[in-house]
Design a protein around this motif. Structure first.
Motif, short mmCIF file in Angstrom:
data_model
loop_
_atom_site.label_atom_id
_atom_site.label_comp_id
_atom_site.label_asym_id
_atom_site.label_seq_id
_atom_site.Cartn_x
_atom_site.Cartn_y
_atom_site.Cartn_z
N GLU A 164 -7.71 9.51 0.04
CA GLU A 164 -6.86 9.78 1.44
C GLU A 164 -5.44 9.89 1.47
O GLU A 164 -4.63 10.56 2.13
N VAL A 165 -4.81 9.33 0.03
CA VAL A 165 -3.32 9.40 -0.24
C VAL A 165 -2.99 9.89 -1.32
O VAL A 165 -3.80 10.05 -2.46
N ASP A 166 -1.74 10.39 -1.34
CA ASP A 166 -1.15 10.97 -2.68
C ASP A 166 -0.16 9.68 -3.36
O ASP A 166 -0.16 9.51 -4.43
N VAL A 167 0.49 8.97 -2.41
CA VAL A 167 1.33 7.88 -2.84
C VAL A 167 0.82 6.66 -1.99
O VAL A 167 0.80 6.64 -0.83
N LEU A 168 0.91 5.28 -2.84
CA LEU A 168 0.50 4.03 -2.14
C LEU A 168 1.86 3.39 -2.32
O LEU A 168 2.28 3.31 -3.48
N LEU A 169 2.30 2.91 -1.23
CA LEU A 169 3.51 1.96 -1.34
C LEU A 169 2.91 0.54 -1.56
O LEU A 169 1.90 0.19 -0.78
N GLY A 208 -5.30 8.31 -9.83
CA GLY A 208 -4.53 9.74 -9.45
C GLY A 208 -3.48 9.43 -8.19
O GLY A 208 -2.93 10.56 -7.76
N MET A 209 -3.14 8.24 -7.99
CA MET A 209 -2.05 8.14 -7.16
C MET A 209 -0.87 7.54 -7.81
O MET A 209 -0.89 7.06 -8.63
N GLY A 210 0.15 7.86 -6.93
CA GLY A 210 1.58 7.52 -7.41
C GLY A 210 1.82 5.86 -6.66
O GLY A 210 1.06 5.66 -5.60
N LEU A 211 2.52 5.11 -7.20
CA LEU A 211 2.52 3.52 -6.95
C LEU A 211 3.81 3.51 -6.95
O LEU A 211 4.71 3.34 -7.68
N GLU A 212 4.49 3.06 -5.61
CA GLU A 212 6.02 2.61 -5.62
C GLU A 212 5.94 1.17 -4.92
O GLU A 212 5.37 0.82 -3.91
N VAL A 213 6.74 0.42 -5.77
CA VAL A 213 6.63 -1.12 -5.29
C VAL A 213 8.04 -1.10 -4.66
O VAL A 213 8.99 -0.90 -5.19
N MET A 214 8.08 -2.20 -3.59
CA MET A 214 9.09 -2.62 -3.00
C MET A 214 8.93 -3.90 -2.21
O MET A 214 7.69 -4.17 -2.19
N LEU A 228 7.78 8.20 5.93
CA LEU A 228 6.84 9.27 5.26
C LEU A 228 5.63 9.59 6.38
O LEU A 228 5.16 10.68 6.33
N LEU A 229 5.32 8.57 7.30
CA LEU A 229 4.35 9.01 8.11
C LEU A 229 4.65 9.93 9.22
O LEU A 229 4.09 10.91 9.49
N ALA A 230 5.96 9.75 9.62
CA ALA A 230 6.67 10.63 10.65
C ALA A 230 6.59 12.02 9.96
O ALA A 230 6.60 13.16 10.79
N GLU A 231 6.97 12.12 8.61
CA GLU A 231 7.10 13.48 8.01
C GLU A 231 5.46 13.97 7.87
O GLU A 231 5.53 15.10 7.19
N GLY A 232 4.56 13.58 8.06
CA GLY A 232 3.17 13.75 7.81
C GLY A 232 2.63 13.83 6.41
O GLY A 232 1.55 14.40 6.14
N ARG A 233 3.29 13.02 5.81
CA ARG A 233 2.92 12.76 4.36
C ARG A 233 1.43 12.01 4.19
O ARG A 233 1.30 11.06 5.13
#
Length: 117
Positions: free
Chosen positions: A58-63, A85-91, A103-108
């Protein structure tokens, strides 16, 4: 200044958060939450890597929101997400809420797993 109304597809943005909860699409979730294009649900936390790996289609990147402060996630969590196969961004979770909404508003193809503040 020009103002633009943000339109979201089927996924609901994070409307708010506070001590121990998140509000997503007017629904309140107590504790950790996982938001994916398929919907929002409770999340069991860092040990629940299975729910994150299952989101790979479902996703390309997971926050990953680590709570009130940024923190290193467990190595096993990072390895499982990246192996899927997902990117992981930690914050920190407040930053994850804002980033997810943008990112949701950009349709990502984005998902977010967050621990409460």
């Amino acid at each position: 200044m020009r103002m633009n109304e943000v339109q979201f597809d089927d996924s609901a943005p994070v409307d708010g958060y506070g001590p121990g909860f998140f509000r997503v699409g007017s629904e309140v979730f107590n504790g950790a939450v996982l938001l994916l294009p398929s919907g929002a649900k409770g999340w069991a936390g860092f040990e629940d890597t299975g729910a994150l790996v299952a989101a790979a289609s479902e996703v390309d990147v997971l926050l990953l929101g680590t709570g009130a402060e940024i923190a290193h996630p467990p190595v096993a969590l990072r390895q499982a997400v990246e192996a899927a196969g997902m990117g992981l961004e930690v914050m920190a979770s407040p930053a994850a809420c804002r980033t997810y909404n943008v990112l949701l508003a950009e349709g990502r193809r984005v998902g977010v797993a967050m621990l409460p503040v």
